[in-house]
Every structure is written in structure tokens, then in C-alpha cells.
Write a protein that holds these residues in place. Sequence first.
Motif, PDB file in Angstrom:
ATOM      1  N   THR A   1     -14.482   0.941   2.222  1.00  0.00           N
ATOM      2  CA  THR A   1     -13.089   0.776   2.562  1.00  0.00           C
ATOM      3  C   THR A   1     -12.318   2.074   2.523  1.00  0.00           C
ATOM      4  OG1 THR A   1     -12.675   0.283   0.240  1.00  0.00           O
ATOM      5  CG2 THR A   1     -12.985  -1.689   1.814  1.00  0.00           C
TER       6      THR A   1
ATOM      7  N   ALA B   1      -8.469   4.297   2.922  1.00  0.00           N
ATOM      8  CA  ALA B   1      -6.795   4.029   3.235  1.00  0.00           C
ATOM      9  C   ALA B   1      -6.504   5.505   3.340  1.00  0.00           C
ATOM     10  CB  ALA B   1      -6.127   3.282   2.264  1.00  0.00           C
TER      11      ALA B   1
ATOM     12  N   LEU C   1       0.993  -1.045   0.002  1.00  0.00           N
ATOM     13  CA  LEU C   1       0.031  -0.004  -0.096  1.00  0.00           C
ATOM     14  C   LEU C   1       0.800   1.281   0.082  1.00  0.00           C
ATOM     15  CD1 LEU C   1      -2.995   1.028   0.288  1.00  0.00           C
ATOM     16  CD2 LEU C   1      -2.756   1.255   2.645  1.00  0.00           C
TER      17      LEU C   1
ATOM     18  N   ILE D   1      -8.661  -2.630   0.984  1.00  0.00           N
ATOM     19  CA  ILE D   1      -8.589  -1.739  -0.123  1.00  0.00           C
ATOM     20  C   ILE D   1      -8.449  -2.300  -1.304  1.00  0.00           C
ATOM     21  CG2 ILE D   1      -6.922   0.069   0.224  1.00  0.00           C
ATOM     22  CD1 ILE D   1      -9.216   2.240  -0.337  1.00  0.00           C
TER      23      ILE D   1
ATOM     24  N   ARG E   1      -6.271  -2.148  -4.644  1.00  0.00           N
ATOM     25  CA  ARG E   1      -5.004  -1.240  -4.780  1.00  0.00           C
ATOM     26  C   ARG E   1      -5.148  -0.645  -6.124  1.00  0.00           C
ATOM     27  NH1 ARG E   1      -4.494  -2.254  -0.204  1.00  0.00           N
ATOM     28  NH2 ARG E   1      -2.845  -3.418   0.683  1.00  0.00           N
TER      29      ARG E   1
ATOM     30  N   THR F   1      -5.816   2.684  -4.883  1.00  0.00           N
ATOM     31  CA  THR F   1      -4.894   3.625  -4.228  1.00  0.00           C
ATOM     32  C   THR F   1      -3.808   3.890  -5.288  1.00  0.00           C
ATOM     33  OG1 THR F   1      -3.950   1.450  -3.466  1.00  0.00           O
ATOM     34  CG2 THR F   1      -5.445   2.432  -1.828  1.00  0.00           C
TER      35      THR F   1
ATOM     36  N   GLU G   1      -5.362   0.888   6.669  1.00  0.00           N
ATOM     37  CA  GLU G   1      -6.173   0.647   5.576  1.00  0.00           C
ATOM     38  C   GLU G   1      -7.261  -0.068   6.352  1.00  0.00           C
ATOM     39  OE1 GLU G   1      -5.720  -2.104   2.514  1.00  0.00           O
ATOM     40  OE2 GLU G   1      -4.001  -3.070   3.634  1.00  0.00           O
TER      41      GLU G   1
ATOM     42  N   ARG H   1     -11.095   6.470  -0.629  1.00  0.00           N
ATOM     43  CA  ARG H   1     -12.060   5.859  -0.244  1.00  0.00           C
ATOM     44  C   ARG H   1     -12.581   5.029  -1.366  1.00  0.00           C
ATOM     45  NH1 ARG H   1     -15.720  10.214   3.179  1.00  0.00           N
ATOM     46  NH2 ARG H   1     -15.145  11.498   1.427  1.00  0.00           N
TER      47      ARG H   1
END
Length: 296
Positions: free
Chosen positions: A145, A147, A27, A219, A221, A224, A57, A141
Motif C-alpha cells: 500500500t 500514499a 488522510l 493504507i 493511518r 501516514t 492512496e 509505503r
Amino acid sequence: MRTVELVLLLCLFVVTKDSVAGQDDALYGLPNCQELVPGVLNVHWNLDDTVLDIALEGTTREIGNQYFAFGFSQPGVPSARMTGSTALIGGFVGEQPFALNYQLASKNPCDFATGDGVCPDFAGNSTAPKTTSAKVIQANRNGDTMAIHMTRPLGPTDGKENNAWPADGSQVVIYAIGPVAEFSSLEEPEVLIHRVKTPGVSTATVKFDEPKNDCTPIIDRQVTATAEPPASTGVPEPSPEPEPSPEPEPEPEPEPEPEPERPDMQPSPPPTEASSGAISSLKGSSILMISLMFFV
């Protein structure tokens, strides 16, 4: 010989594939991760000397303004205890993320005037600037979920000697997930009672100075990895003082126009002898004429 080459190539492919997969699961590129609550909350980190690069996360199970909290109980406390602990709390107010260092003086919502409750470091001091050494790097978001990627010093922060964090795991970890009050502002986010918290009997800790990665991603990937503009820290940066405007240079005064030259007023030259004789002749003629007229 050809069989040996094929086996080596296959091993290299498997190792490379696993390495790439591990990088994809990291992450925000942070190499270390530990599950705090499996499938619910993970903590990721990288320690660079005295600066902690950290991300949380997890699943909030609710949509809207939510927060993640992570920190440590007081030194010497044998199990997780919220009161007296310090925490880094990150979350959302509307569409904007925040990150602040908090002091957990009691279990009450923060009284920003007195500093009682779950409060940012600057609460309770009306003369202190509302600044924080915690910074948001990125936040995402996706449904329920979330992070959030943050940084903070490992040592004391914001003038508080009691909120230094250990790198060696010598203190017990605390964590929580909960809602942010709807009336909150980015400058003063009020975190409400948690939905998920550290069990009081927990003795778990996190060792930032040791490598670890036992997490299952929560979450997506792909979410993110999406580049986003820099996020807010939650506390506005002090505006630089405007530079004083340069004073306008005075306009040069116009030079006075030169006065027209006047002819020199020289005194008349004294009469010459010739002119004196002419005047005497005129005087004599006039007298003669007057005498004749009188005689006649």
C-alpha cells in the motif's frame, strides 16, 4: 430529569466519537475523499482558492518503484481518454518520492528528447529548466500500500495552457497505477504501462468545489501519521547563485620612517677684525724668520 441528562450525555458521546473517528480517517488531514476504484485507489483533496492539496492512496500489489496517476481528459471528451489528457503523477524512485505534472501525448514511454509519450511538462525542450509546480508534501509505503500527498495549482501549470484542471467536475477523470522503470532518476522518472487504469467507458468525475467523503481507508493511518522529513519534489530546486566574496581590503602601506634631522649647513661667519690681525701677525713673524735664516 436525570434520565434526560443521561440520554443527552450518551448522544454527545456518540457524536464526539464519530467526529474523532472521522478525523482519524482523514488522510494527511484532507477533509474530502472519493473512491476511484473501491479498495484499490482513493483520491483525497482540499481546495484552497487556486491551489489544490491532493493525496492518492491505494494498493500497488507489487513492491518496489510504483506510481499513482490522476488527471482529466481533454474538455469535451465524453468518456475517459488517456491520449491528450494531463495528469499529476506521484511515486517512488528507490526510497525517494517524486511528483510531476505530465502531458500524455501518446501511450508510449516518454522520449525526453522529443516530448512524445507520457512525459513531464518540461520534456521535449532542451532549453527549458527541469522545474515543476507540483510538490511532494509527504509520502508513505506500507507493504503493497502507498500514499502520496502533493500540491499543484488548479490553473495552468509550468507554462502549459492545456493542463488546467476544472473545479466543477466538467471533465472526465483518468487514473492509473503502475511501475516506474528501474533505471529512472528522480529528475526524469519514466512511468511504464499501468496495471490499473480508468475504463474507457468511464464518465466519472471529481468535483473539487463540493465536499465529499465516501472512502474506506486503504493504507494504515498509523503509518501516514508518522512524521517524516520533507520529501523531494522529484526535480531539484535551482541552487541559489553564490554571493560574490567581498574583495579583501588593501593593506595600508607603511608610513615612511622620518629621516634623521641633519644640522643646518650654515656658512662660516666672515673673520672678525681681531682674527684678521692675528693672521697678519703670524704672516709677519713667518717672513721675519725666513729672512733671518737666509741672512745667516
